[in-house]
Design an enzyme around this catalytic site. Structure first.
Site, PDB file in Angstrom:
ATOM      1  CB  SER A   1       0.407   4.464  12.658  1.00  0.00           C
ATOM      2  OG  SER A   1       1.397   4.208  11.672  1.00  0.00           O
TER       3      SER A   1
ATOM      4  CD  GLU B   1      -5.425   5.852   4.713  1.00  0.00           C
ATOM      5  OE1 GLU B   1      -5.524   5.047   5.647  1.00  0.00           O
ATOM      6  OE2 GLU B   1      -5.080   5.522   3.570  1.00  0.00           O
TER       7      GLU B   1
ATOM      8  CG  HIS C   1      -4.399   3.300   0.056  1.00  0.00           C
ATOM      9  ND1 HIS C   1      -3.021   3.235   0.081  1.00  0.00           N
ATOM     10  CD2 HIS C   1      -4.814   3.141   1.326  1.00  0.00           C
ATOM     11  CE1 HIS C   1      -2.629   3.032   1.324  1.00  0.00           C
ATOM     12  NE2 HIS C   1      -3.695   2.968   2.104  1.00  0.00           N
TER      13      HIS C   1
HETATM   14  P1  PGA Z   1      -1.576   1.555   8.633  1.00  0.00           P
HETATM   15  O1  PGA Z   1      -2.241   1.698   7.151  1.00  0.00           O
HETATM   16  O2  PGA Z   1      -2.736   1.482   9.606  1.00  0.00           O
HETATM   17  O3  PGA Z   1      -0.782   0.288   8.572  1.00  0.00           O
HETATM   18  O4  PGA Z   1      -0.761   2.772   8.847  1.00  0.00           O
HETATM   19  C1  PGA Z   1      -3.357   2.516   6.938  1.00  0.00           C
HETATM   20  C2  PGA Z   1      -3.748   2.506   5.478  1.00  0.00           C
HETATM   21  O5  PGA Z   1      -2.853   2.526   4.609  1.00  0.00           O
HETATM   22  O6  PGA Z   1      -4.939   2.497   5.127  1.00  0.00           O
END
Ligand code: PGA
Length: 254
Positions: free
Chosen positions: A215, A169, A97
């Site tokens: 998000s 991401e 991550h």
């Molecule tokens: P978020 O986080 O949906 O709050 O943007 C996603 C993630 O970090 O896996």
């Protein structure tokens, strides 16, 4: 190639055992119907995993950890081993991550060691990649994704890949409320699929599920999941409340 959607709740450092139990009790009713078209995963913090495991037993919702050690046991203060996750009944583990990469300095090589360790313990890695805004704006998107994919998935076999989920991401979209547009996300996902093909061949590229993260919420999950190369979501903020997480999945599968 038909790929079943896979949506995971990444709670990050939120919800101890009591709040975890409260969420699960509220989320489970109705989850069976959603799970016909979408695999559903919840990733609480380590200390909440046992409580979650007992409440999720016999449910359609799978359990994920948010990290794991690259070592088996011994003098590694603060670490948690794969066998401990197995003992609790965890099936998935989020690795690579961007918060682990940026805040805790995890390198591609270290993440790769964890991915390989997870696979030897029958845990399914949710392997995360993604570029910063600066990297995207300076034209480095493809280089960054290529380096993260080849480094993080180094020495994996085609067989291993059937247990791996990839999560794209973009760092600039995580927790910011700014989502990649469906077109931007689709473009990056299509590129990640070509990288999978280069590394593992067409069959793996066609079968591997690639989640989008950054998000995602009930209001945008449908248009994101409608993209051909987006096979699910890794959800932070919008997964913390049972109703909004349920709506997000319901809209994604509709
Ligand atoms: P978020 O986080 O949906 O709050 O943007 C996603 C993630 O970090 O896996």
């Amino acid at each position: 190639m038909e790929r079943k959607l896979i949506i995971a709740a990444n709670w990050k450092m939120n919800k101890g055992p009591a709040e975890t139990a409260e969420f699960i009790e509220s989320f489970l009713p109705g989850s069976e119907e959603l799970s016909e078209r979408c695999d559903i995963i919840i990733a609480p913090p380590f200390v909440s995993l046992p409580a979650a495991a007992s409440l999720l037993a016999d449910s359609v919702v799978a359990l994920s950890a948010q990290n794991v050690s690259d070592q088996d046991e011994g003098a590694f203060t603060g670490e948690v081993a794969t066998c401990m996750l197995n003992e609790v009944g965890v099936q998935y583990v989020i690795l690579g991550h961007s918060e682990r990469r940026a805040i805790y300095g995890e390198s591609d090589q270290f993440i790769n060691a964890k991915v390989r360790k997870a696979l030897t313990a029958d845990l399914h890695p949710i392997f995360c990649i993604g570029e910063t805004l600066e990297e995207r704006e300076s034209g480095k998107l493809e280089d960054v994704l290529r380096t993260q994919m080849s480094g993080g998935l180094a020495d994996l076999t085609v067989e291993h890949m059937s247990d791996v989920v990839v999560a794209y991401e973009p760092v600039w979209a995580i927790g910011t409320g700014v989502t990649a547009t469906p077109d931007q996300a689709q473009e990056a996902h299509a590129f990640v699929r070509t990288l999978l093909e280069e590394q593992f061949g067409a069959e793996v590229a066609g079968a591997t599920r690639i989640q989008y993260g950054g998000s995602v919420k009930a209001g945008n999950s449908a248009e994101l999941m409608a993209q051909v190369d987006i096979d699910g979501a890794l959800v932070g903020g919008a997964s913390l409340e049972a109703g909004s997480f349920r709506d997000l999945i319901a809209n994604a599968v509709a």
